[in-house]
Motif scaffolding. Structure first.
Motif, PDB file in Angstrom:
ATOM      1  N   LYS A   1     -36.650  20.710  12.814  1.00 33.27           N
ATOM      2  CA  LYS A   1     -35.946  20.665  14.100  1.00 33.27           C
ATOM      3  C   LYS A   1     -35.564  22.071  14.552  1.00 33.27           C
ATOM      4  O   LYS A   1     -35.741  22.429  15.719  1.00 33.27           O
ATOM      5  CB  LYS A   1     -34.680  19.801  13.990  1.00 33.27           C
ATOM      6  CG  LYS A   1     -33.963  19.639  15.335  1.00 33.27           C
ATOM      7  CD  LYS A   1     -32.624  18.962  15.192  1.00 33.27           C
ATOM      8  CE  LYS A   1     -31.555  19.940  14.760  1.00 33.27           C
ATOM      9  NZ  LYS A   1     -30.180  19.414  14.937  1.00 33.27           N
TER      10      LYS A   1
ATOM     11  N   TYR B   1     -33.722  15.947   3.663  1.00 29.39           N
ATOM     12  CA  TYR B   1     -32.900  16.303   4.829  1.00 29.39           C
ATOM     13  C   TYR B   1     -33.125  17.760   5.226  1.00 29.39           C
ATOM     14  O   TYR B   1     -33.249  18.085   6.421  1.00 29.39           O
ATOM     15  CB  TYR B   1     -31.420  16.072   4.523  1.00 29.39           C
ATOM     16  CG  TYR B   1     -30.495  16.551   5.618  1.00 29.39           C
ATOM     17  CD1 TYR B   1     -30.301  15.787   6.769  1.00 29.39           C
ATOM     18  CD2 TYR B   1     -29.823  17.770   5.510  1.00 29.39           C
ATOM     19  CE1 TYR B   1     -29.459  16.215   7.785  1.00 29.39           C
ATOM     20  CE2 TYR B   1     -28.988  18.211   6.523  1.00 29.39           C
ATOM     21  CZ  TYR B   1     -28.809  17.431   7.653  1.00 29.39           C
ATOM     22  OH  TYR B   1     -27.978  17.866   8.657  1.00 29.39           O
TER      23      TYR B   1
ATOM     24  N   ILE C   1     -38.601  15.138  12.744  1.00 28.80           N
ATOM     25  CA  ILE C   1     -37.446  15.209  13.640  1.00 28.80           C
ATOM     26  C   ILE C   1     -36.968  13.801  13.983  1.00 28.80           C
ATOM     27  O   ILE C   1     -35.763  13.531  14.019  1.00 28.80           O
ATOM     28  CB  ILE C   1     -37.809  15.991  14.920  1.00 28.80           C
ATOM     29  CG1 ILE C   1     -38.255  17.406  14.556  1.00 28.80           C
ATOM     30  CG2 ILE C   1     -36.631  16.034  15.889  1.00 28.80           C
ATOM     31  CD1 ILE C   1     -38.844  18.190  15.708  1.00 28.80           C
TER      32      ILE C   1
ATOM     33  N   LYS D   1     -31.378   8.797  10.922  1.00 29.59           N
ATOM     34  CA  LYS D   1     -30.475   8.586   9.784  1.00 29.59           C
ATOM     35  C   LYS D   1     -29.144   7.999  10.237  1.00 29.59           C
ATOM     36  O   LYS D   1     -28.649   8.314  11.290  1.00 29.59           O
ATOM     37  CB  LYS D   1     -30.233   9.917   9.055  1.00 29.59           C
ATOM     38  CG  LYS D   1     -31.487  10.415   8.319  1.00 29.59           C
ATOM     39  CD  LYS D   1     -31.174  11.668   7.547  1.00 29.59           C
ATOM     40  CE  LYS D   1     -32.410  12.206   6.844  1.00 29.59           C
ATOM     41  NZ  LYS D   1     -32.939  11.296   5.834  1.00 29.59           N
TER      42      LYS D   1
ATOM     43  N   GLN E   1     -36.417  18.167   7.062  1.00 30.05           N
ATOM     44  CA  GLN E   1     -36.333  17.615   8.411  1.00 30.05           C
ATOM     45  C   GLN E   1     -35.519  18.530   9.335  1.00 30.05           C
ATOM     46  O   GLN E   1     -35.909  18.786  10.479  1.00 30.05           O
ATOM     47  CB  GLN E   1     -35.693  16.220   8.367  1.00 30.05           C
ATOM     48  CG  GLN E   1     -36.549  15.193   7.645  1.00 30.05           C
ATOM     49  CD  GLN E   1     -35.769  13.936   7.312  1.00 30.05           C
ATOM     50  OE1 GLN E   1     -34.543  13.887   7.433  1.00 30.05           O
ATOM     51  NE2 GLN E   1     -36.485  12.893   6.870  1.00 30.05           N
ATOM     52  N   LEU E   2     -34.406  19.024   8.819  1.00 31.93           N
ATOM     53  CA  LEU E   2     -33.551  19.918   9.616  1.00 31.93           C
ATOM     54  C   LEU E   2     -34.290  21.210   9.957  1.00 31.93           C
ATOM     55  O   LEU E   2     -34.207  21.708  11.078  1.00 31.93           O
ATOM     56  CB  LEU E   2     -32.267  20.233   8.848  1.00 31.93           C
ATOM     57  CG  LEU E   2     -31.266  21.158   9.560  1.00 31.93           C
ATOM     58  CD1 LEU E   2     -30.784  20.514  10.853  1.00 31.93           C
ATOM     59  CD2 LEU E   2     -30.086  21.473   8.644  1.00 31.93           C
TER      60      LEU E   2
ATOM     61  N   GLU F   1     -37.322  11.193  12.109  1.00 34.19           N
ATOM     62  CA  GLU F   1     -36.672  10.685  10.892  1.00 34.19           C
ATOM     63  C   GLU F   1     -35.256  11.249  10.754  1.00 34.19           C
ATOM     64  O   GLU F   1     -34.339  10.534  10.327  1.00 34.19           O
ATOM     65  CB  GLU F   1     -37.502  11.060   9.670  1.00 34.19           C
ATOM     66  CG  GLU F   1     -38.841  10.312   9.566  1.00 34.19           C
ATOM     67  CD  GLU F   1     -39.744  10.879   8.484  1.00 34.19           C
ATOM     68  OE1 GLU F   1     -39.278  11.768   7.731  1.00 34.19           O
ATOM     69  OE2 GLU F   1     -40.898  10.449   8.403  1.00 34.19           O
ATOM     70  N   LEU F   2     -35.080  12.510  11.118  1.00 30.39           N
ATOM     71  CA  LEU F   2     -33.763  13.156  11.017  1.00 30.39           C
ATOM     72  C   LEU F   2     -32.749  12.456  11.909  1.00 30.39           C
ATOM     73  O   LEU F   2     -31.624  12.147  11.487  1.00 30.39           O
ATOM     74  CB  LEU F   2     -33.872  14.622  11.405  1.00 30.39           C
ATOM     75  CG  LEU F   2     -32.565  15.428  11.452  1.00 30.39           C
ATOM     76  CD1 LEU F   2     -31.966  15.555  10.066  1.00 30.39           C
ATOM     77  CD2 LEU F   2     -32.798  16.806  12.055  1.00 30.39           C
ATOM     78  N   TYR F   3     -33.144  12.178  13.156  1.00 23.82           N
ATOM     79  CA  TYR F   3     -32.220  11.537  14.101  1.00 23.82           C
ATOM     80  C   TYR F   3     -32.057  10.047  13.826  1.00 23.82           C
ATOM     81  O   TYR F   3     -31.161   9.421  14.382  1.00 23.82           O
ATOM     82  CB  TYR F   3     -32.714  11.745  15.530  1.00 23.82           C
ATOM     83  CG  TYR F   3     -32.328  13.093  16.109  1.00 23.82           C
ATOM     84  CD1 TYR F   3     -31.035  13.317  16.591  1.00 23.82           C
ATOM     85  CD2 TYR F   3     -33.233  14.136  16.171  1.00 23.82           C
ATOM     86  CE1 TYR F   3     -30.674  14.543  17.116  1.00 23.82           C
ATOM     87  CE2 TYR F   3     -32.901  15.370  16.686  1.00 23.82           C
ATOM     88  CZ  TYR F   3     -31.604  15.564  17.170  1.00 23.82           C
ATOM     89  OH  TYR F   3     -31.230  16.786  17.690  1.00 23.82           O
TER      90      TYR F   3
END
Length: 202
Positions: A55, A48, A196, A202, A51-52, A198-200
């Motif tokens: 972004k 996480y 990014i 979740k 990924q953050l 993948e982050l959104y």
């Protein structure tokens, strides 16, 4: 969250990349900022966190606020094609980024200022919204009254010829036409857009 106006070298060192352009501070200290310097033991980042961070890097690079970024992502995911690539195309199509790519301003923040101060036109009409989406076929130009500005003439003088293939540039009239959106491999920024997405997701 307001747009970041603090030390740019600190952010570049945080991501270990010259996201705002060449940076001597980053070259001297290619490690994250902090009181412990390069000797600080840093634990392994979580998925996480990685990924953050990606972004955040993109937001700083393009000068986009959180809500703007979320809106762009939703537009990218709703469009046909690969979401991550769609997102980058939308970021590249922002008026401030187009002004920067054309070489009218040396930085994206400088381009944003020119747009905000009504020095830029799109298809002959003054547009002062930095997030305005430029479409293929649109002509972006320096306003006639603004062509003598030193900041613009200095930047254009240092412009590389045909640096970006998705634009047509008319040096005599200080106008640029967006031919098409760039392909992913044409965008020079070191961005892992899949993180990014993948982050959104979740």
């Amino acid at each position: 969250m307001a747009r970041y106006t603090g030390p740019k070298s600190r952010i570049a060192r945080k991501f270990r990349e010259p996201i705002f352009g060449p940076d001597k501070a980053l070259e001297r200290k290619n490690y994250p900022p902090g009181m412990h310097g390069p000797n600080k033991r840093r634990g392994k980042q979580s998925e996480y966190s990685v990924q953050l961070q990606e972004k955040q890097k993109v937001k700083y690079t393009y000068g986009v606020l959180e809500r703007q970024f979320e809106n762009l992502f939703h537009r990218a995911s709703a469009a046909q094609g690969i979401t991550g690539e769609n997102l980058l195309k939308l970021l590249e199509a922002r008026l401030d980024n187009v002004v920067y790519r054309l070489g009218i301003a040396p930085t994206r923040s400088g381009a944003r200022q020119l747009v905000g101060h009504k020095h830029i036109t799109v298809n002959g009409e003054v547009v002062n919204i930095a997030s305005y989406t430029v479409k293929p076929g649109d002509v972006v130009a320096v306003r006639e009254k603004s062509k003598s500005l030193e900041a613009i003439s200095t930047s254009v003088a240092g412009r590389r010829v045909n640096k970006y293939s998705w634009f047509e540039w008319d040096a005599a009239n200080l106008t640029g036409k967006l031919i098409n959106y760039p392909n992913r491999d044409e965008i020079p920024e070191n961005i892992k857009e899949n993180l990014i997405v993948e982050l959104y997701s979740k």
